[in-house]
Scaffold this motif. Sequence first.
Motif, short mmCIF file in Angstrom:
data_model
loop_
_atom_site.label_atom_id
_atom_site.label_comp_id
_atom_site.label_asym_id
_atom_site.label_seq_id
_atom_site.Cartn_x
_atom_site.Cartn_y
_atom_site.Cartn_z
N ARG A 83 36.03 59.17 51.11
CA ARG A 83 36.38 59.13 49.91
C ARG A 83 35.99 57.59 49.14
N SER A 84 36.71 56.51 49.92
CA SER A 84 36.61 55.22 49.52
C SER A 84 35.38 54.68 49.80
N ARG A 85 34.21 55.35 50.60
CA ARG A 85 32.86 54.91 50.81
C ARG A 85 32.28 55.42 49.40
N MET A 86 32.52 56.55 48.96
CA MET A 86 31.80 57.11 47.99
C MET A 86 32.36 56.25 46.68
N LEU A 87 33.33 56.10 46.44
CA LEU A 87 34.04 55.34 45.22
C LEU A 87 33.14 53.80 45.34
#
Length: 247
Positions: A83-87
């Motif tokens: 999720r952090s990578r996507m954000l």
Amino acid sequence: MSGAMALIRRLHRFILLVFNSIVFWFIVNVVFCAFLIALRLSPPAGFQRMSDDFFNILFSFASGGLISFLFYFLVVFIPERRRSRMLKDNIISLYRGVRRDIVTSVVLSSIKGGREDLNGQWDDITRLTDVKEFKASFSDGREADEGFYAFENQMMEKTFEFERIIQDIKLLASQLAFFLNNYPVRDGELFALLKRFEVRLLSLFDSKAGYDESEPLTGFIYQWLAGWDPISGYRDRDIFSEALERA
């Protein structure tokens, strides 16, 4: 002396980063389990073999921690990292897109303002997204149809480009706020830099067209796109893009 202090600060940040790392404590847990097993199977010379009860207590504690770590990695760490990578990928892509759109608005306004050395084509826009190229193209000029003046004069009225720039600023500010509220930026300096940038964007929401009214907006746009800082002067890189990459 200042070099030694900087080294101490970097070392302090590194130690905090290590001891705050889940991966570090997982490795410690694995090593402790392996140590207990090796000590149980092949105790060193002169070392009294530990009792079954004592070994079972220690190994239950260590293996329980290992299972908890594995559960955490599968259920929390991996999904959260994805999720952090996507954000992060999303805000970097959006930042670059908004920056290019604002450069486009500046170029089109400048052409309307009388500049004939700009063509508004994709290659020209892409070139001017680089802070060094933007500075070279817009920092000079003394007449109303030269340099950055051609753009500033178009901001005296509520043109299509003026409204488009305000919309882009609002979009970037909202997405940057969402990113900072949901992404774990661990470096305090990077977080402070991006937060100041967000606050500066927020301050421009109510910008008005006009000679004096648009000055905060046009001043910000030049400083941002040309890499100008009132304290340190011109920079040859986009520090906000770098901050997002390093976050």
